[in-house]
Design an enzyme around this catalytic site. Structure first.
Site, PDB file in Angstrom:
ATOM      1  N   ASP C  16       0.836  -1.202   0.000  1.00 45.03           N
ATOM      2  CA  ASP C  16       0.000   0.000   0.000  1.00 45.03           C
ATOM      3  C   ASP C  16       0.872   1.254   0.000  1.00 45.03           C
ATOM      4  O   ASP C  16       2.102   1.161  -0.075  1.00 45.03           O
ATOM      5  CB  ASP C  16      -0.943  -0.064   1.201  1.00 45.03           C
ATOM      6  CG  ASP C  16      -0.187  -0.068   2.530  1.00 45.03           C
ATOM      7  OD1 ASP C  16       0.951   0.433   2.594  1.00 45.03           O
ATOM      8  OD2 ASP C  16      -0.744  -0.566   3.517  1.00 45.03           O
ATOM      9  N   PRO C  58     -15.413 -23.478   2.509  1.00 46.44           N
ATOM     10  CA  PRO C  58     -15.548 -22.062   2.851  1.00 46.44           C
ATOM     11  C   PRO C  58     -15.205 -21.780   4.315  1.00 46.44           C
ATOM     12  O   PRO C  58     -15.257 -22.665   5.162  1.00 46.44           O
ATOM     13  CB  PRO C  58     -17.024 -21.746   2.585  1.00 46.44           C
ATOM     14  CG  PRO C  58     -17.594 -22.922   1.888  1.00 46.44           C
ATOM     15  CD  PRO C  58     -16.678 -24.092   2.125  1.00 46.44           C
ATOM     16  N   ILE C  59     -14.897 -20.521   4.532  1.00 46.35           N
ATOM     17  CA  ILE C  59     -14.470 -20.055   5.844  1.00 46.35           C
ATOM     18  C   ILE C  59     -15.665 -19.878   6.788  1.00 46.35           C
ATOM     19  O   ILE C  59     -16.682 -19.298   6.414  1.00 46.35           O
ATOM     20  CB  ILE C  59     -13.786 -18.685   5.672  1.00 46.35           C
ATOM     21  CG1 ILE C  59     -12.455 -18.862   4.959  1.00 46.35           C
ATOM     22  CG2 ILE C  59     -13.600 -18.000   7.014  1.00 46.35           C
ATOM     23  CD1 ILE C  59     -11.386 -19.474   5.808  1.00 46.35           C
ATOM     24  N   LYS C  88     -17.527 -31.651  10.872  1.00 51.68           N
ATOM     25  CA  LYS C  88     -17.777 -30.931   9.621  1.00 51.68           C
ATOM     26  C   LYS C  88     -16.790 -29.790   9.372  1.00 51.68           C
ATOM     27  O   LYS C  88     -16.879 -29.129   8.346  1.00 51.68           O
ATOM     28  CB  LYS C  88     -19.201 -30.349   9.638  1.00 51.68           C
ATOM     29  CG  LYS C  88     -20.288 -31.395   9.819  1.00 51.68           C
ATOM     30  CD  LYS C  88     -21.668 -30.743   9.898  1.00 51.68           C
ATOM     31  CE  LYS C  88     -22.746 -31.824   9.985  1.00 51.68           C
ATOM     32  NZ  LYS C  88     -24.110 -31.257  10.033  1.00 51.68           N
TER      33      LYS C  88
END
Lengths: 138, 138, 138, 138
Positions: C16, C58-59, C88
């Site tokens: 950045d 997925p998170i 899971k």
């Protein structure tokens, strides 16, 4: 001419250590400009891709000329217009400015690409449907 | 001809809902190709920018033709070569392939830009130093 | 403990205007660390997602502590290890350093999520298959 | 409580092959939420960083819980609020939803970091100025 104008702000994460927008971001803004142009003429991408069974309108060719830097927190005005519509492809041109100062000019040639018959299969461009062509001014 | 070849893998976050690389990512890879080419000829960007007091080598013009899709997890081979070197600018061309399959061809014209005298001041291109020009094959 | 170590270089576009890596990039590196860890134990994501009919992993939760800045062109060492495996979900922890200097520590809890029955349908986590659990050391 | 609400649309390039937002994008939106919150209370980042001679407000810690997927073209509502302000650090919390459906909750702890005395020098957190602290509700 079919055109649309939108604004987008240069985010902290869009700017590089030189303090100016990392140039691939301009292509993200062109992509956004095209998607927004389509939405403005009644062709929002999600519904349009679903309705016509296409994977999208992938890029065939793109390019840009950079005239002056876009800096972090600058508000960019992006004017996107349809330059031409052919059988399977169309061209959108984008002008980016900060206030009166021109920053960049770019273009995208995109194809109308149907979903592959088998997942991961080859992608083929197809003729742009008449009603889409009409809305694009072609 | 001054050239360098590198490989990069298409990451999950590089691919879009169509499962193929979002096209602005190609320009990120071109940027990476140029930086890696410079490092390969003894001109790593950080040290080079510092030594010559430049803000970097910002883009003047870029473009690409897309020949076939790059999919998530594909390993891309990027061959970057110097096409020409002028007084203040140079052109790098990039060929991207997946194995034997060509994916895209692109180019970048970049300028040698000194640090502004005052922070945030106007940016000006300057003559590329002789030893840099020589390493670039110009 | 199941673990893998990889290296990645901070790119110009990752940094950045302060010259340090934009912090969301660390999560991109964690994502890459997990994908690379899975590949290292014979579970490359593309084939694994296909074989088990899942949309991905997925998170559910993620987080990071930042200890020192990663600068443009730094070479990061990312060590990713499986902290636990439940029915899971599973947790991967990541340690990022530049040489001997620690930069960041992060974690990801991910779920094993099957493809929705209808496109765009609700996503549900399912039990992680025994052979996957075993490879993850769970 | 000092808070601000903004909206952002999930772009094509934000979504992954599963059609949902790539999770590091949420942190980009948190970053944007904090920058927009500061602007809403009269502390726009560019002027503020310049006025107080800081490199910025880098992240010390961050984290998120993901409740439901954000899909391509979803319009996200991001509510950002200041949770606390300490001597050198502050915490902003973010709630992301699509309409009434909650998507994610996240937080950022950031430090007030002065410019290094020498370029590339070590970064040190300093006390947040009283007038900034006051605007942040601390």
């Amino acid at each position: 001419m079919i055109a649309n104008t939108m604004q987008v702000k240069v985010r902290w994460g869009d700017a590089d250590p030189a303090g100016i927008a990392f140039y691939p971001r301009f292509y993200e803004w062109y992509d956004l400009g095209t998607e927004t142009l389509f939405a403005s003429i009644g062709l929002p991408f999600p519904e349009t891709f679903e309705r016509y069974g296409i994977v999208g309108v992938p890029i065939v060719e793109s390019g840009a000329t950079f005239l002056s830097p876009a800096r972090w927190a600058d508000v960019l005005t992006i004017r996107s217009s349809v330059a031409w519509v052919r059988d399977k492809t169309f061209r959108v041109e984008h002008e980016v400015s900060v206030g009166e100062r021109p920053c960049a000019r770019g273009f995208e040639v995109r194809a109308w690409v149907e979903r592959p018959v088998t997942p991961g299969g080859a992608l083929h461009a197809e003729s742009i449907p008449a009603e889409v062509r009409q809305r694009l001014g072609g």
